[in-house]
Design a protein around this motif. Structure first.
Motif, PDB file in Angstrom:
ATOM      1  N   PRO A   1      37.482  36.628  30.172  1.00  0.00           N
ATOM      2  CA  PRO A   1      36.901  37.250  31.367  1.00  0.00           C
ATOM      3  C   PRO A   1      36.869  36.277  32.539  1.00  0.00           C
ATOM      4  O   PRO A   1      36.562  35.098  32.379  1.00  0.00           O
ATOM      5  CB  PRO A   1      35.477  37.612  30.911  1.00  0.00           C
ATOM      6  CG  PRO A   1      35.573  37.732  29.428  1.00  0.00           C
ATOM      7  CD  PRO A   1      36.584  36.710  29.006  1.00  0.00           C
ATOM      8  N   ARG A   2      37.224  36.776  33.686  1.00  0.00           N
ATOM      9  CA  ARG A   2      37.168  35.928  34.881  1.00  0.00           C
ATOM     10  C   ARG A   2      35.716  35.663  35.264  1.00  0.00           C
ATOM     11  O   ARG A   2      34.832  36.491  35.051  1.00  0.00           O
ATOM     12  CB  ARG A   2      37.844  36.615  36.066  1.00  0.00           C
ATOM     13  CG  ARG A   2      39.312  36.891  35.893  1.00  0.00           C
ATOM     14  CD  ARG A   2      39.922  37.085  37.264  1.00  0.00           C
ATOM     15  NE  ARG A   2      40.978  38.088  37.241  1.00  0.00           N
ATOM     16  CZ  ARG A   2      41.779  38.320  38.270  1.00  0.00           C
ATOM     17  NH1 ARG A   2      41.627  37.649  39.383  1.00  0.00           N
ATOM     18  NH2 ARG A   2      42.709  39.235  38.193  1.00  0.00           N
ATOM     19  N   LYS A   3      35.506  34.503  35.864  1.00  0.00           N
ATOM     20  CA  LYS A   3      34.190  34.187  36.409  1.00  0.00           C
ATOM     21  C   LYS A   3      34.232  34.479  37.893  1.00  0.00           C
ATOM     22  O   LYS A   3      34.899  33.786  38.667  1.00  0.00           O
ATOM     23  CB  LYS A   3      33.822  32.725  36.158  1.00  0.00           C
ATOM     24  CG  LYS A   3      32.419  32.384  36.657  1.00  0.00           C
ATOM     25  CD  LYS A   3      32.039  30.943  36.349  1.00  0.00           C
ATOM     26  CE  LYS A   3      30.626  30.634  36.848  1.00  0.00           C
ATOM     27  NZ  LYS A   3      30.249  29.222  36.577  1.00  0.00           N
ATOM     28  N   TRP A   4      33.526  35.518  38.291  1.00  0.00           N
ATOM     29  CA  TRP A   4      33.480  35.910  39.701  1.00  0.00           C
ATOM     30  C   TRP A   4      32.281  35.238  40.361  1.00  0.00           C
ATOM     31  O   TRP A   4      31.141  35.479  39.991  1.00  0.00           O
ATOM     32  CB  TRP A   4      33.377  37.423  39.830  1.00  0.00           C
ATOM     33  CG  TRP A   4      34.593  38.152  39.338  1.00  0.00           C
ATOM     34  CD1 TRP A   4      34.741  38.790  38.148  1.00  0.00           C
ATOM     35  CD2 TRP A   4      35.834  38.313  40.025  1.00  0.00           C
ATOM     36  NE1 TRP A   4      35.996  39.354  38.051  1.00  0.00           N
ATOM     37  CE2 TRP A   4      36.689  39.071  39.187  1.00  0.00           C
ATOM     38  CE3 TRP A   4      36.322  37.891  41.269  1.00  0.00           C
ATOM     39  CZ2 TRP A   4      37.994  39.420  39.557  1.00  0.00           C
ATOM     40  CZ3 TRP A   4      37.616  38.230  41.642  1.00  0.00           C
ATOM     41  CH2 TRP A   4      38.440  38.989  40.791  1.00  0.00           C
ATOM     42  N   VAL A   5      32.545  34.387  41.342  1.00  0.00           N
ATOM     43  CA  VAL A   5      31.507  33.614  42.026  1.00  0.00           C
ATOM     44  C   VAL A   5      31.120  34.306  43.330  1.00  0.00           C
ATOM     45  O   VAL A   5      31.984  34.674  44.132  1.00  0.00           O
ATOM     46  CB  VAL A   5      31.996  32.174  42.307  1.00  0.00           C
ATOM     47  CG1 VAL A   5      30.926  31.395  43.070  1.00  0.00           C
ATOM     48  CG2 VAL A   5      32.344  31.479  41.004  1.00  0.00           C
ATOM     49  N   HIS A   6      29.845  34.470  43.529  1.00  0.00           N
ATOM     50  CA  HIS A   6      29.322  35.147  44.723  1.00  0.00           C
ATOM     51  C   HIS A   6      29.554  34.282  45.957  1.00  0.00           C
ATOM     52  O   HIS A   6      29.122  33.132  46.012  1.00  0.00           O
ATOM     53  CB  HIS A   6      27.824  35.403  44.528  1.00  0.00           C
ATOM     54  CG  HIS A   6      27.211  36.312  45.540  1.00  0.00           C
ATOM     55  ND1 HIS A   6      26.432  35.852  46.573  1.00  0.00           N
ATOM     56  CD2 HIS A   6      27.258  37.670  45.675  1.00  0.00           C
ATOM     57  CE1 HIS A   6      26.010  36.868  47.296  1.00  0.00           C
ATOM     58  NE2 HIS A   6      26.493  37.987  46.770  1.00  0.00           N
ATOM     59  N   ILE A   7      30.236  34.854  46.972  1.00  0.00           N
ATOM     60  CA  ILE A   7      30.504  34.074  48.192  1.00  0.00           C
ATOM     61  C   ILE A   7      30.003  34.766  49.449  1.00  0.00           C
ATOM     62  O   ILE A   7      30.178  34.255  50.566  1.00  0.00           O
ATOM     63  CB  ILE A   7      32.014  33.775  48.343  1.00  0.00           C
ATOM     64  CG1 ILE A   7      32.823  35.063  48.385  1.00  0.00           C
ATOM     65  CG2 ILE A   7      32.493  32.880  47.220  1.00  0.00           C
ATOM     66  CD1 ILE A   7      34.301  34.851  48.685  1.00  0.00           C
ATOM     67  N   GLY A   8      29.393  35.920  49.295  1.00  0.00           N
ATOM     68  CA  GLY A   8      28.864  36.655  50.436  1.00  0.00           C
ATOM     69  C   GLY A   8      28.331  37.994  49.983  1.00  0.00           C
ATOM     70  O   GLY A   8      28.436  38.358  48.807  1.00  0.00           O
ATOM     71  N   PRO A   9      27.738  38.776  50.903  1.00  0.00           N
ATOM     72  CA  PRO A   9      27.182  40.076  50.526  1.00  0.00           C
ATOM     73  C   PRO A   9      28.238  40.975  49.879  1.00  0.00           C
ATOM     74  O   PRO A   9      29.262  41.289  50.498  1.00  0.00           O
ATOM     75  CB  PRO A   9      26.693  40.650  51.864  1.00  0.00           C
ATOM     76  CG  PRO A   9      26.456  39.449  52.733  1.00  0.00           C
ATOM     77  CD  PRO A   9      27.514  38.462  52.334  1.00  0.00           C
ATOM     78  N   MET A  10      28.020  41.362  48.629  1.00  0.00           N
ATOM     79  CA  MET A  10      28.917  42.216  47.854  1.00  0.00           C
ATOM     80  C   MET A  10      30.349  41.689  47.875  1.00  0.00           C
ATOM     81  O   MET A  10      31.317  42.445  47.955  1.00  0.00           O
ATOM     82  CB  MET A  10      28.873  43.661  48.368  1.00  0.00           C
ATOM     83  CG  MET A  10      27.498  44.300  48.298  1.00  0.00           C
ATOM     84  SD  MET A  10      26.713  44.214  46.630  1.00  0.00           S
ATOM     85  CE  MET A  10      27.807  45.224  45.658  1.00  0.00           C
ATOM     86  N   LEU A  11      30.462  40.364  47.755  1.00  0.00           N
ATOM     87  CA  LEU A  11      31.773  39.718  47.821  1.00  0.00           C
ATOM     88  C   LEU A  11      31.813  38.561  46.826  1.00  0.00           C
ATOM     89  O   LEU A  11      30.885  37.743  46.775  1.00  0.00           O
ATOM     90  CB  LEU A  11      32.021  39.201  49.243  1.00  0.00           C
ATOM     91  CG  LEU A  11      33.450  38.840  49.636  1.00  0.00           C
ATOM     92  CD1 LEU A  11      34.372  40.041  49.547  1.00  0.00           C
ATOM     93  CD2 LEU A  11      33.460  38.285  51.064  1.00  0.00           C
ATOM     94  N   TRP A  12      32.881  38.510  46.030  1.00  0.00           N
ATOM     95  CA  TRP A  12      33.019  37.481  45.009  1.00  0.00           C
ATOM     96  C   TRP A  12      34.444  36.917  45.025  1.00  0.00           C
ATOM     97  O   TRP A  12      35.365  37.555  45.529  1.00  0.00           O
ATOM     98  CB  TRP A  12      32.743  38.051  43.613  1.00  0.00           C
ATOM     99  CG  TRP A  12      31.342  38.513  43.387  1.00  0.00           C
ATOM    100  CD1 TRP A  12      30.314  37.815  42.817  1.00  0.00           C
ATOM    101  CD2 TRP A  12      30.793  39.797  43.719  1.00  0.00           C
ATOM    102  NE1 TRP A  12      29.173  38.570  42.772  1.00  0.00           N
ATOM    103  CE2 TRP A  12      29.438  39.800  43.320  1.00  0.00           C
ATOM    104  CE3 TRP A  12      31.317  40.942  44.325  1.00  0.00           C
ATOM    105  CZ2 TRP A  12      28.599  40.898  43.501  1.00  0.00           C
ATOM    106  CZ3 TRP A  12      30.500  42.044  44.506  1.00  0.00           C
ATOM    107  CH2 TRP A  12      29.152  42.015  44.097  1.00  0.00           C
TER     108      TRP A  12
END
Length: 664
Positions: free
Chosen positions: A464-475
């Motif tokens: 599974p990819r690790k999706w990192v939070h970088i902004g509002p509703m954005l990874w």
């Protein structure tokens, strides 16, 4: 035709969400360059960055591609890189024909770039826009001799076709055939069946081969030339593309140059694929001819003094037409954006069953790269390989100076807003193919770190990819370049999301509860278990009674209710097995759908009779059991049989297994 082989995997992949779901309008965005919020601005290349020269790129490709295609069980590949108006390098790897040991020649070997063909169709459309014969915002019905019905009072426009937002459900039937006798002219295919409109035009990216074919037909109608001839005269000839054609079968002079396509693990060639939706994917071309096409677009319509588009028209074609998600890539006029390392990149991928290709234009750098392979490879290796080639190429020659920083603010809250079950916007909603959605829905959960975990978006390591939070509703993918974004609904939860290069053309809408696999699959599996156990116990109990000279204990009307209930359970299971086998045949090889078509109507008819009739029989059995005062185990089981048969009917109605249609 992204991805035809398994839409067949993306492509066929999973069925559309119900049209009842709210559909946000996509706002047209006038833009010459994409600006992605989370990516850094372009600056000078970091110290030590290799120069993009023929010597360096050849050495890099020669170390990258042969090993990759060997490990991936891919017989052959071609890679072409263009820069500053010239073909910088063209490389052939492996074999065009395994049996004959014919090596790939990038100058003459023909590959099938699949949906990359659409770029020629969109270029032809823009030529007719330039000539004043097509209005991008006009109703397409003014250009054709049959009718595309409006949806919610709104017509389909040429721009809707270019941006994959006309609202059509997927059209699969006769898309690809292997036998010339099964070939269907694309204009006849268009008129035979207009796919249902399931989204209002301009609201929902839902990749459409039908829409692209319709655009080709419009070019044919307004120009007065057959589509294949038009492209030859107005694109191939000016660019000197002597090894390129839309014609099927291949012209006699090109046929000997065609690379064979292969299914992984098989040495026998797959066969020549007749793409009946021709403007959407029938091109056969050499790598170097694709290089000439890339140069023409990078130079705003000009190649070697020959012009196929005026500069302003080319710039419009390359500019952003809409933006489905803030911070992600947008949709241009036919191309879709694949911005990387702060650069404006426009692209298109393509897949037939055997061939798999990608084309990327780095508009900021006047550089393009094209790759095509003649097999999907082991475990679909061609897909990850072409993605890695693009990303590694960009990172090697145009790296970003600064890393994107994580934004921990509201990270877990945003992930929780995203969590849920989703259905892809590309697929079928009104026929039996919608059943694919039942097992193909995408589940989004929240991992232990508060990041979203998207099933089916695994990385190259199959983890599974690790999706990192970088902004509002954005990874952002922590180990790659892909971005993931979502749009919120009125209830504060995400109503639609997408990621990577899918974002401009295929999105994921939250699945309504009545068709959610979260409860439907367990309920269906439980129902099948009840029916199967009923069928297995029927002869088993009879054998036990026979051995011990026991009696069934029921007769007359009760016996006439008991036996049909067992027969109905068996019939329901057999029809479902028939569907599973037939759909498996279809999805595994679209080109051999004739055998599927032969049994389709029978399966649909049996579904109507057996599923609905079976439910009626189970209801009669339960009525008899309760009226006759059976012991509680018999009464309870009769109710379970009603519920099991009812669940099958529910699935059949919701996903259109119960219905009589031969179009799909």
């Amino acid at each position: 035709m992204k991805k035809l082989a398994a839409f067949c995997a993306a492509i066929i992949g999973a069925a559309c969400l119900s049209a009842a779901v709210a559909q946000p309008t996509l706002t047209p965005v006038p833009a010459v360059k994409s600006t992605q919020v989370p990516t850094p601005p372009i600056t000078a290349a970091p110290q030590g960055t290799p120069a993009l020269t023929a010597t360096d790129v050849n050495a890099w490709l020669d170390g990258f591609v042969p090993y990759a295609i060997g490990r991936g069980d891919i017989p052959g590949a071609v890679v072409v890189v263009v820069k500053d108006g010239q073909i910088l390098t063209s490389r052939g790897y492996g074999y065009a024909d395994l049996a004959k040991k014919t090596k790939v020649d990038p100058a003459t070997t023909l590959f099938r770039p699949g949906s990359v063909s659409k770029l020629f169709t969109w270029t032809a459309v823009m030529q007719q826009v330039e000539a004043g014969k097509i209005d991008l915002n006009g109703d397409v019905n003014q250009y054709i001799d049959f009718k595309i019905p409006p949806y919610q009072g709104k017509p389909v426009t040429a721009l809707n076709l270019m941006t994959h937002t006309p609202g059509f459900e997927e059209a699969v039937k006769d898309l690809i055939t292997l036998d010339q006798k099964d070939q269907v002219p694309f204009d006849a295919l268009l008129k035979r069946w207009v796919p249902k409109r399931i989204y209002a035009p301009g609201t929902t990216p839902a990749y459409s081969n039908y829409g692209a074919s319709l655009a080709g037909y419009i070019v044919q109608r307004v120009s007065g030339e057959p589509f294949e001839a038009y492209v030859e005269h107005h694109i191939f000839a000016p660019l000197g593309m002597q090894h390129a054609t839309f014609r099927q079968p291949l012209p006699a002079n090109l046929k000997p140059l065609m690379a064979e396509g292969y299914v992984s693990g098989k040495d026998k060639p797959y066969g020549y694929e007749f793409v009946n939706a021709a403007p959407a994917g029938s091109v056969a071309a050499s790598g170097e001819d694709m290089g000439r096409f890339m140069i023409a677009h990078l130079q705003n319509g000009e190649y070697n003094g020959q012009r196929i588009l005026q500069p302003a028209t080319a710039q419009l074609m390359h500019s952003r037409a809409n933006l489905p998600f803030q911070g992600l890539d947008g949709m241009a006029h036919g191309f879709y954006e694949t911005g990387i390392n702060g650069m404006h990149v426009i692209s298109h991928g393509g897949d037939t069953v055997a061939f798999h290709s990608d084309l990327h234009l780095f508009l900021d750098k006047n550089v393009g790269i094209f790759v095509s392979m003649n097999s999907a490879g082991k475990d679909g290796a061609a897909g990850p390989l072409r993605t890695a080639l693009f990303e590694d190429f960009a990172d090697r020659y145009f790296p970003a100076n600064a890393a994107v920083k994580a934004d921990p603010r509201n990270a877990k809250e945003d992930a929780e807003k995203l969590a849920g079950v989703y259905s892809t916007t590309r697929g079928s909603a009104t026929n039996f193919l919608s059943v694919v959605d039942l097992i193909g829905q995408t589940k989004v959960s929240v991992d232990k770190d508060g990041n979203p975990e998207v099933a089916g978006s695994e990385g190259l390591n199959s983890q599974p990819r690790k999706w990192v939070h970088i902004g509002p509703m954005l990874w952002r993918d922590a180990n790659g370049h892909d971005l993931l974004g979502a749009n919120l609904g009125a209830d504060g939860k995400a109503m639609r999301f997408s990621y990577g290069e899918l974002a401009p053309i295929i999105d994921f809408d939250r699945t309504p509860g009545y068709r959610s696999s979260v409860w439907m699959l367990p309920a269906l599996y439980g129902s099948l278990g009840i029916l199967l156990l009923t069928v297995l116990l029927w002869p088993t109990r009879a054998l036990v009674r026979r051995k011990y000279k026991g009696a069934l204990g029921i007769e007359g009307r009760q016996l006439w209710a008991y036996r049909p209930s067992r027969i109905a359970a068996l019939a329901i299971l057999l029809v479902l097995v028939g569907w599973a086998v037939a759909l498996s045949m279809l999805f595994s090889d679209l080109a051999n759908e004739a055998s599927f078509n032969a049994v389709l109507f029978l399966l649909e008819l049996l579904s109507v009779v057996v599923f609905i009739g079976g439910l009626a029989v189970m209801g009669w059995y339960a009525y008899t059991a309760w009226r006759s005062g059976w012991r509680w185990p018999g009464k309870a089981w009769s109710v379970l049989l009603v519920l099991a048969a009812g669940m099958v009917v529910y699935v059949g109605l919701v996903f259109h297994l119960i219905g009589l249609t031969t179009n799909y």
